[in-house]
Design a protein around this motif. Structure first.
Motif, PDB file in Angstrom:
ATOM      1  N   GLY A   1     -21.677 -11.317  33.660  1.00 52.59           N
ATOM      2  CA  GLY A   1     -23.083 -10.965  33.750  1.00 52.59           C
ATOM      3  C   GLY A   1     -23.325  -9.490  33.458  1.00 52.59           C
ATOM      4  N   VAL A   2     -24.586  -9.106  33.497  1.00 56.13           N
ATOM      5  CA  VAL A   2     -25.011  -7.730  33.237  1.00 56.13           C
ATOM      6  C   VAL A   2     -25.230  -7.019  34.566  1.00 56.13           C
ATOM      7  N   ARG A   3     -24.766  -5.803  34.664  1.00 54.28           N
ATOM      8  CA  ARG A   3     -24.964  -5.038  35.891  1.00 54.28           C
ATOM      9  C   ARG A   3     -26.451  -4.698  36.066  1.00 54.28           C
ATOM     10  N   PRO A   4     -26.949  -4.653  37.285  1.00 53.20           N
ATOM     11  CA  PRO A   4     -28.366  -4.344  37.505  1.00 53.20           C
ATOM     12  C   PRO A   4     -28.762  -2.998  36.911  1.00 53.20           C
ATOM     13  N   PHE A   5     -29.999  -2.920  36.428  1.00 51.42           N
ATOM     14  CA  PHE A   5     -30.481  -1.696  35.784  1.00 51.42           C
ATOM     15  C   PHE A   5     -30.371  -0.485  36.698  1.00 51.42           C
ATOM     16  N   SER A   6     -30.699  -0.628  37.967  1.00 50.31           N
ATOM     17  CA  SER A   6     -30.681   0.526  38.869  1.00 50.31           C
ATOM     18  C   SER A   6     -29.286   1.129  38.979  1.00 50.31           C
ATOM     19  N   VAL A   7     -28.252   0.279  38.923  1.00 51.31           N
ATOM     20  CA  VAL A   7     -26.875   0.775  38.993  1.00 51.31           C
ATOM     21  C   VAL A   7     -26.505   1.449  37.678  1.00 51.31           C
ATOM     22  N   ARG A   8     -26.866   0.820  36.558  1.00 51.18           N
ATOM     23  CA  ARG A   8     -26.563   1.410  35.249  1.00 51.18           C
ATOM     24  C   ARG A   8     -27.247   2.763  35.083  1.00 51.18           C
ATOM     25  N   LYS A   9     -28.466   2.852  35.577  1.00 49.36           N
ATOM     26  CA  LYS A   9     -29.210   4.106  35.479  1.00 49.36           C
ATOM     27  C   LYS A   9     -28.523   5.216  36.266  1.00 49.36           C
ATOM     28  N   LYS A  10     -28.048   4.912  37.458  1.00 48.46           N
ATOM     29  CA  LYS A  10     -27.356   5.931  38.263  1.00 48.46           C
ATOM     30  C   LYS A  10     -26.028   6.332  37.626  1.00 48.46           C
ATOM     31  N   ILE A  11     -25.310   5.379  37.068  1.00 47.40           N
ATOM     32  CA  ILE A  11     -24.063   5.700  36.384  1.00 47.40           C
ATOM     33  C   ILE A  11     -24.338   6.663  35.227  1.00 47.40           C
TER      34      ILE A  11
ATOM     35  N   GLU B   1     -33.550  -1.182  30.097  1.00 45.08           N
ATOM     36  CA  GLU B   1     -33.973  -1.798  31.357  1.00 45.08           C
ATOM     37  C   GLU B   1     -33.937  -3.321  31.280  1.00 45.08           C
ATOM     38  N   SER B   2     -34.278  -3.864  30.117  1.00 47.04           N
ATOM     39  CA  SER B   2     -34.433  -5.306  29.969  1.00 47.04           C
ATOM     40  C   SER B   2     -33.090  -6.021  29.830  1.00 47.04           C
ATOM     41  N   GLU B   3     -32.759  -6.851  30.812  1.00 45.38           N
ATOM     42  CA  GLU B   3     -31.538  -7.646  30.722  1.00 45.38           C
ATOM     43  C   GLU B   3     -31.651  -8.673  29.613  1.00 45.38           C
ATOM     44  N   ASN B   4     -32.846  -9.204  29.391  1.00 39.70           N
ATOM     45  CA  ASN B   4     -33.038 -10.181  28.319  1.00 39.70           C
ATOM     46  C   ASN B   4     -32.741  -9.562  26.963  1.00 39.70           C
ATOM     47  N   HIS B   5     -33.172  -8.336  26.767  1.00 41.79           N
ATOM     48  CA  HIS B   5     -32.899  -7.649  25.497  1.00 41.79           C
ATOM     49  C   HIS B   5     -31.396  -7.460  25.316  1.00 41.79           C
ATOM     50  N   ILE B   6     -30.715  -7.063  26.384  1.00 40.96           N
ATOM     51  CA  ILE B   6     -29.265  -6.862  26.309  1.00 40.96           C
ATOM     52  C   ILE B   6     -28.552  -8.154  25.955  1.00 40.96           C
ATOM     53  N   LEU B   7     -28.908  -9.241  26.620  1.00 44.97           N
ATOM     54  CA  LEU B   7     -28.246 -10.526  26.375  1.00 44.97           C
ATOM     55  C   LEU B   7     -28.576 -11.084  24.999  1.00 44.97           C
ATOM     56  N   SER B   8     -29.730 -10.704  24.455  1.00 39.72           N
ATOM     57  CA  SER B   8     -30.101 -11.139  23.106  1.00 39.72           C
ATOM     58  C   SER B   8     -29.455 -10.282  22.025  1.00 39.72           C
TER      59      SER B   8
ATOM     60  N   ILE C   1     -27.973  -0.923  46.346  1.00 37.67           N
ATOM     61  CA  ILE C   1     -28.510  -2.261  46.588  1.00 37.67           C
ATOM     62  C   ILE C   1     -27.759  -2.901  47.757  1.00 37.67           C
ATOM     63  N   LYS C   2     -28.493  -3.442  48.697  1.00 36.73           N
ATOM     64  CA  LYS C   2     -27.871  -4.076  49.859  1.00 36.73           C
ATOM     65  C   LYS C   2     -27.008  -5.267  49.427  1.00 36.73           C
ATOM     66  N   GLY C   3     -25.873  -5.391  50.061  1.00 40.69           N
ATOM     67  CA  GLY C   3     -24.972  -6.497  49.777  1.00 40.69           C
ATOM     68  C   GLY C   3     -23.876  -6.163  48.783  1.00 40.69           C
ATOM     69  N   ARG C   4     -24.002  -5.018  48.101  1.00 42.15           N
ATOM     70  CA  ARG C   4     -22.962  -4.593  47.172  1.00 42.15           C
ATOM     71  C   ARG C   4     -22.008  -3.638  47.884  1.00 42.15           C
TER      72      ARG C   4
ATOM     73  N   ASP D   1     -21.951  -0.299  44.284  1.00 40.95           N
ATOM     74  CA  ASP D   1     -23.114   0.562  44.068  1.00 40.95           C
ATOM     75  C   ASP D   1     -22.905   1.844  44.853  1.00 40.95           C
ATOM     76  N   PHE D   2     -23.818   2.792  44.674  1.00 39.87           N
ATOM     77  CA  PHE D   2     -23.754   4.074  45.364  1.00 39.87           C
ATOM     78  C   PHE D   2     -25.157   4.663  45.389  1.00 39.87           C
ATOM     79  N   SER D   3     -25.352   5.668  46.205  1.00 39.19           N
ATOM     80  CA  SER D   3     -26.650   6.345  46.305  1.00 39.19           C
ATOM     81  C   SER D   3     -26.608   7.636  45.506  1.00 39.19           C
ATOM     82  N   TYR D   4     -27.715   7.916  44.798  1.00 40.96           N
ATOM     83  CA  TYR D   4     -27.771   9.135  43.985  1.00 40.96           C
ATOM     84  C   TYR D   4     -29.230   9.466  43.692  1.00 40.96           C
TER      85      TYR D   4
END
Length: 265
Positions: free
Chosen positions: A190-200, A170-177, A122-125, A113-116
């Motif tokens: 798995g799917v990358r968290p929305f906050s990371v995808r949004k920053k990318i 935003e919805s991971e359920n929609h993506i997986l469906s 996200i902590k731990g990444r 992850d990164f800050s932008y």
């Protein structure tokens, strides 16, 4: 002088604009041409304006790149390019765009992850520097930059706009469906968290938009009405996990009109 308007694109054009403004027969014809790696063309009318379109599977056009001085491309790209009227007045580019999906949808083996824009990591990444992320994403969008520059070089008198792909869902359920071609990768990583995808998404198209502006090419960003309150793509504007649908296509034209797209050069 009457405007000669062209839209060029691949699946982003097909699933949004073509779905909204063309017939079911046209949609099916383009799908068959996409599967057979054939170039499709046609036209539709919007608010009294004739809109010509050119469509193909991106696999047909091959590799393209910009090295800071020259654009390198394939013979098929030249064929596709030269199907447009030489006196075209407006060219809307909806080619490529899948680079965002490839760079953001699937989680990485080592989550990073990164800050932008005041959005912290996200902590731990694993924390990456924004300059390193930007450099990597600039390489990912180089083909899109090269494509837009090729049109600018060959149609110097035309008004050229690049349309970004939709923001991340935003919805991971929609993506997986609606996994499209990512099903196996989602099951494995798995799917990358929305906050990371949004920053990318923001870094990728903030940078590309700035680069295109330097060459006199306007970027049309995603319509605000297609966003959720938190900056993702609304599910009712989505087709699958990475495209916009007919509502998104309609919103693109509403935004083009608001931005005075049809004004004479």
């Amino acid at each position: 002088m009457n405007n000669k308007i062209w839209m060029v694109g691949n699946s982003q054009l097909h699933l949004s604009v073509i779905t909204e403004f063309c017939s079911e027969d046209d949609f099916s014809r383009l799908y068959q041409d996409w599967k057979s790696l054939r170039i499709s063309e046609g036209k539709f009318f919007k608010d009294g304006n004739e809109i010509n379109y050119l469509f193909c599977n991106m696999g047909l056009l091959g590799q393209i790149s910009f090295d800071g001085e020259n654009v390198s491309h394939t013979q098929n790209m030249s064929i596709f390019l030269n199907k447009i009227d030489r006196d075209a007045s407006h060219i809307v580019i909806m080619l490529r765009g899948n680079e965002f999906a490839f760079e953001s949808l699937v989680e990485t083996p080592v989550p990073w992850d990164f800050s932008y824009n005041n959005s912290p990591a996200i902590k731990g990444r694993q924390l990456l520097k924004i300059k390193d992320v930007s450099a990597h994403l600039a390489k990912a969008t180089n083909a899109t930059l090269a494509t837009c520059l090729l049109y600018k070089i060959n149609f110097p008198k035309a008004k050229i706009w690049y349309v970004t792909p939709p923001p991340p869902l935003e919805s991971e359920n929609h993506i997986l469906s609606n996994p499209e071609g990512f099903k196996d990768l989602f099951e494995k990583f798995g799917v990358r968290p929305f906050s990371v995808r949004k920053k990318i998404y923001q870094v990728m198209y903030d940078s590309l938009s700035s680069s295109l502006d330097n060459f006199g090419i306007k970027t049309l960003r995603a319509p605000l009405k297609s966003f959720t309150d938190t900056g993702g793509l609304r599910e009712d504007f989505a087709s699958g996990c990475l495209h916009g649908n007919h509502l998104y296509g309609r919103a693109i034209f509403e935004l083009m009109e608001k931005e005075d797209f049809y004004a004479p050069l």
